[in-house]
Write a protein that holds these residues in place. Structure first.
Motif, PDB file in Angstrom:
ATOM      1  N   LYS A  90       1.599  -9.170  -4.117  1.00 46.43           N
ATOM      2  CA  LYS A  90       2.941  -8.924  -4.660  1.00 46.43           C
ATOM      3  C   LYS A  90       2.846  -8.486  -6.113  1.00 46.43           C
ATOM      4  O   LYS A  90       3.473  -7.503  -6.524  1.00 46.43           O
ATOM      5  CB  LYS A  90       3.804 -10.178  -4.531  1.00 46.43           C
ATOM      6  CG  LYS A  90       5.215  -9.988  -5.025  1.00 46.43           C
ATOM      7  CD  LYS A  90       6.046 -11.236  -4.823  1.00 46.43           C
ATOM      8  CE  LYS A  90       7.464 -11.039  -5.292  1.00 46.43           C
ATOM      9  NZ  LYS A  90       8.256 -12.259  -5.103  1.00 46.43           N
ATOM     10  N   GLU A  91       2.051  -9.217  -6.892  1.00 50.94           N
ATOM     11  CA  GLU A  91       1.870  -8.857  -8.303  1.00 50.94           C
ATOM     12  C   GLU A  91       1.295  -7.438  -8.415  1.00 50.94           C
ATOM     13  O   GLU A  91       1.751  -6.631  -9.228  1.00 50.94           O
ATOM     14  CB  GLU A  91       0.933  -9.860  -8.971  1.00 50.94           C
ATOM     15  CG  GLU A  91       0.649  -9.554 -10.423  1.00 50.94           C
ATOM     16  CD  GLU A  91      -0.415 -10.454 -11.035  1.00 50.94           C
ATOM     17  OE1 GLU A  91      -0.854 -10.136 -12.149  1.00 50.94           O
ATOM     18  OE2 GLU A  91      -0.819 -11.459 -10.410  1.00 50.94           O
ATOM     19  N   MET A  92       0.315  -7.126  -7.597  1.00 53.17           N
ATOM     20  CA  MET A  92      -0.330  -5.811  -7.653  1.00 53.17           C
ATOM     21  C   MET A  92       0.591  -4.697  -7.167  1.00 53.17           C
ATOM     22  O   MET A  92       0.543  -3.578  -7.673  1.00 53.17           O
ATOM     23  CB  MET A  92      -1.635  -5.812  -6.846  1.00 53.17           C
ATOM     24  CG  MET A  92      -2.723  -6.674  -7.455  1.00 53.17           C
ATOM     25  SD  MET A  92      -3.175  -6.212  -9.155  1.00 53.17           S
ATOM     26  CE  MET A  92      -2.179  -7.366 -10.116  1.00 53.17           C
ATOM     27  N   TYR A  93       1.449  -5.012  -6.213  1.00 49.72           N
ATOM     28  CA  TYR A  93       2.424  -4.033  -5.729  1.00 49.72           C
ATOM     29  C   TYR A  93       3.272  -3.531  -6.892  1.00 49.72           C
ATOM     30  O   TYR A  93       3.499  -2.336  -7.047  1.00 49.72           O
ATOM     31  CB  TYR A  93       3.301  -4.669  -4.648  1.00 49.72           C
ATOM     32  CG  TYR A  93       4.452  -3.805  -4.196  1.00 49.72           C
ATOM     33  CD1 TYR A  93       4.234  -2.701  -3.379  1.00 49.72           C
ATOM     34  CD2 TYR A  93       5.756  -4.093  -4.578  1.00 49.72           C
ATOM     35  CE1 TYR A  93       5.297  -1.901  -2.957  1.00 49.72           C
ATOM     36  CE2 TYR A  93       6.815  -3.306  -4.161  1.00 49.72           C
ATOM     37  CZ  TYR A  93       6.573  -2.212  -3.355  1.00 49.72           C
ATOM     38  OH  TYR A  93       7.626  -1.422  -2.942  1.00 49.72           O
ATOM     39  N   PHE A  94       3.717  -4.451  -7.730  1.00 51.53           N
ATOM     40  CA  PHE A  94       4.550  -4.073  -8.871  1.00 51.53           C
ATOM     41  C   PHE A  94       3.746  -3.418  -9.991  1.00 51.53           C
ATOM     42  O   PHE A  94       4.320  -2.879 -10.927  1.00 51.53           O
ATOM     43  CB  PHE A  94       5.351  -5.275  -9.369  1.00 51.53           C
ATOM     44  CG  PHE A  94       6.409  -5.692  -8.380  1.00 51.53           C
ATOM     45  CD1 PHE A  94       7.498  -4.876  -8.115  1.00 51.53           C
ATOM     46  CD2 PHE A  94       6.290  -6.869  -7.675  1.00 51.53           C
ATOM     47  CE1 PHE A  94       8.460  -5.238  -7.174  1.00 51.53           C
ATOM     48  CE2 PHE A  94       7.244  -7.247  -6.739  1.00 51.53           C
ATOM     49  CZ  PHE A  94       8.337  -6.426  -6.488  1.00 51.53           C
ATOM     50  N   GLN A  95       2.422  -3.431  -9.864  1.00 42.85           N
ATOM     51  CA  GLN A  95       1.547  -2.731 -10.809  1.00 42.85           C
ATOM     52  C   GLN A  95       1.065  -1.385 -10.240  1.00 42.85           C
ATOM     53  O   GLN A  95       0.283  -0.691 -10.871  1.00 42.85           O
ATOM     54  CB  GLN A  95       0.325  -3.595 -11.148  1.00 42.85           C
ATOM     55  CG  GLN A  95       0.653  -4.866 -11.890  1.00 42.85           C
ATOM     56  CD  GLN A  95       1.184  -4.607 -13.298  1.00 42.85           C
ATOM     57  OE1 GLN A  95       0.773  -3.677 -13.960  1.00 42.85           O
ATOM     58  NE2 GLN A  95       2.109  -5.435 -13.734  1.00 42.85           N
TER      59      GLN A  95
END
Length: 147
Positions: A90-95
């Protein structure tokens, strides 16, 4: 890297960091990060530490694809997978990491465990971002890079 790797596929990758449990390679020109696990089991805190380091690379770079080579694993750890799916992805998706390629161990029981766990995670966590990701399973690093 594993023997199945075609050297030309890796020619622009640099070793970003290496530890007891993993090697991480980057090719920012193609926007790809590769994490190759080196051992048959990674304790969850060490797993998280490795992925926090990868997060820092993503935040400081321009990446869209993450390749996770898990062929060395011989143990399946559900809490690590849940954290990886629900928090880290999830964190990486937004990155900007929207493409995930995975290379699993050859043992069929491992693949079955991954699929069962993934299904449970999705069912138990409605509204997660997993359906927004391009996730595929590959047999080699070269295939993962090219797809």
């Amino acid at each position: 890297m594993n023997d199945t790797l075609n050297k030309s596929a890796m020619e622009n990758f640099d070793l970003s960091f290496e530890g007891r449990y993993a090697k991480v390679f980057v090719d920012e020109s193609r926007g790809i990060i590769i994490c190759e696990l080196l051992v048959d089991y990674v304790p969850i805190e060490d797993f998280k530490d490795t992925f926090h380091k990868i997060s820092a690379l993503v935040k400081n770079g321009s990446f869209y694809k993450f390749i996770f080579d898990k062929r060395a694993l011989r143990a399946f750890h559900q809490p690590s997978m849940e954290w990886y799916f629900l928090d880290w992805k999830k964190e990486m998706y937004f990155q900007g990491i929207t493409v995930h390629r995975k290379i699993l161990p050859a043992e069929k029981w491992f693949e079955k465990m991954v699929m069962i766990a993934k299904k449970q995670i999705i069912e138990n966590n409605p509204g997660n971002i997993i359906e927004n990701l391009d996730i595929s399973y590959c047999d080699t690093i070269e295939e993962a890079i090219l797809t």
